[in-house]
Design a protein around this motif. Structure first.
Motif, mmCIF file in Angstrom:
data_model
loop_
_atom_site.group_PDB
_atom_site.id
_atom_site.type_symbol
_atom_site.label_atom_id
_atom_site.label_comp_id
_atom_site.label_asym_id
_atom_site.label_seq_id
_atom_site.Cartn_x
_atom_site.Cartn_y
_atom_site.Cartn_z
ATOM 1 N N GLU A 46 1.660 1.935 -0.863
ATOM 2 C CA GLU A 46 2.419 2.546 -0.009
ATOM 3 C C GLU A 46 3.020 2.205 1.453
ATOM 4 O OE1 GLU A 46 2.205 7.027 -0.114
ATOM 5 O OE2 GLU A 46 1.291 6.481 1.965
ATOM 6 N N TYR A 47 4.379 2.015 1.486
ATOM 7 C CA TYR A 47 4.952 1.695 3.190
ATOM 8 C C TYR A 47 5.528 3.001 3.704
ATOM 9 C CZ TYR A 47 8.304 0.437 6.401
ATOM 10 O OH TYR A 47 9.074 0.415 7.667
ATOM 11 N N VAL A 48 4.806 3.124 4.861
ATOM 12 C CA VAL A 48 5.402 4.451 5.771
ATOM 13 C C VAL A 48 5.818 3.999 7.029
ATOM 14 C CG1 VAL A 48 5.093 6.577 6.609
ATOM 15 C CG2 VAL A 48 4.178 6.107 4.339
ATOM 16 N N ARG A 64 10.465 -2.248 -2.543
ATOM 17 C CA ARG A 64 11.587 -1.903 -1.977
ATOM 18 C C ARG A 64 12.896 -2.063 -2.532
ATOM 19 N NH1 ARG A 64 15.581 -2.699 1.978
ATOM 20 N NH2 ARG A 64 14.509 -4.665 2.556
ATOM 21 N N ALA A 116 9.746 6.116 3.488
ATOM 22 C CA ALA A 116 8.612 5.596 2.608
ATOM 23 C C ALA A 116 8.834 5.169 1.185
ATOM 24 C CB ALA A 116 7.603 6.864 2.673
ATOM 25 N N TRP A 117 8.074 4.407 0.641
ATOM 26 C CA TRP A 117 7.973 4.128 -0.789
ATOM 27 C C TRP A 117 6.695 3.647 -1.309
ATOM 28 C CZ3 TRP A 117 11.739 1.651 2.391
ATOM 29 C CH2 TRP A 117 11.181 0.139 2.882
ATOM 30 N N SER A 118 6.514 3.423 -2.547
ATOM 31 C CA SER A 118 5.294 3.293 -3.030
ATOM 32 C C SER A 118 5.363 2.601 -4.483
ATOM 33 C CB SER A 118 4.414 4.624 -3.177
ATOM 34 O OG SER A 118 5.062 5.440 -4.341
ATOM 35 N N TYR A 123 -2.516 0.849 -6.080
ATOM 36 C CA TYR A 123 -1.445 1.524 -5.514
ATOM 37 C C TYR A 123 -1.105 1.021 -4.091
ATOM 38 C CZ TYR A 123 0.851 5.630 -3.459
ATOM 39 O OH TYR A 123 1.733 6.516 -2.548
#
Length: 283
Positions: free
Chosen positions: A17-19, A137, A5-7, A15
């Motif tokens: 967010e990737y998960v 990323r 994950a990162w945001s 905002y």
């Protein structure tokens, strides 16, 4: 690794967010929030409960959640999935979208929250999302410029599409079990200010209390009692924010016959007292 994950950004403005998960996962937080949410599924499949319906979400689908709508994702047939989430609030929309806000927010006003684009448009949406993910990323110089543009491009693509092809309420997930629970949820949404007992609703909808309790959790992801509490507190927040009614009156109007119980439930869900919530929401 079972999760990556990162945001980017702040929950108070924009905002993202990737998960990516490789293990089975069901959202544990029962929630609603005062900002818009876009959910894009890159891979896998999910079950998504929104407002009063359950939807099957496949890779490439977009889900548009309006502010203060109860929602929850549940495990589907695939053990893993990748998803990208965008949050933004009304203030950000007003500043960034200007006179185009009506068009760009059109996907949030549809009868169905799930948008399954045709192949050409879906490929465009996928490129927009994957570029934003790569920029967040890798963080090359100037990467901060990309996420706001990605949000605008995604909303413009979706807004133009639904203007031409409005979304109707989906019927593909309407098994008898899901249809029954949707009816129960709509009843709760319309009668949260009244006493709501499991046994009485089970009798009203011609099922056993055990069956209703078990199936409600299976279909929505919420327990029966948690859903009622969340629905009541969501409405209490609206009344605290938008009216001058007393806290005691609001407790009664939202179905609480015990003021102390209202205060404890509100603080558990909202993480602050009703009076603090009212004061903060008006700053």
């Amino acid at each position: 690794m079972d999760m990556e994950a990162w945001s980017f950004g702040s929950m108070r403005a924009l905002y993202m967010e990737y998960v990516r998960r490789t293990e089975p996962y069901t959202m544990q937080i029962d929630h609603f929030h005062p900002f818009y949410e876009i959910y894009y599924l890159l891979s896998g499949s999910r079950i998504y409960f929104v407002q009063d319906r359950t939807y099957t979400v496949e890779a490439g689908d977009l889900v548009f959640i309006s502010p203060n709508v109860l929602h929850k994702t549940l495990q589907s047939r695939d053990p893993g999935h990748e998803r990208f989430v965008i949050h933004f609030d009304d203030a950000y929309a007003g500043q960034q979208f200007g006179g185009h806000a009506k068009l760009l927010l059109e996907p949030f006003r549809q009868a169905s929250p799930v948008l399954r684009l045709p192949p050409a448009e879906q490929r465009t949406a996928d490129r927009i999302v994957r570029r934003a993910i790569d920029e967040i990323r890798l963080k090359p110089p100037g990467y901060e410029l990309v996420p706001p543009r990605a949000l605008t491009d995604l909303l413009l693509l979706a807004g133009r599409y639904v203007r031409d092809f409005p979304l109707s309420a989906a019927e593909d997930d309407r098994s008898p079990k899901i249809a029954k629970i949707s009816d129960v949820v709509r009843h709760i949404n319309g009668h949260y200010g009244e006493p709501l007992k499991l046994g009485e609703l089970a009798e009203r909808f011609y099922v056993s209390p055990y069956h209703l309790s078990r199936t409600f959790k299976e279909v929505t992801g919420f327990t029966f009692s948690d859903y009622i509490a969340l629905t009541r507190i969501k409405e209490a927040q609206r009344l605290l924010r938008d009216t001058d009614r007393s806290v005691a009156d609001i407790a009664i109007a939202t179905g609480f016959d015990n003021f102390s119980h209202f205060g404890k439930t509100f603080k558990k869900i909202a993480r602050r007292s009703p009076r603090d919530f009212r004061r903060e929401s008006r700053l």
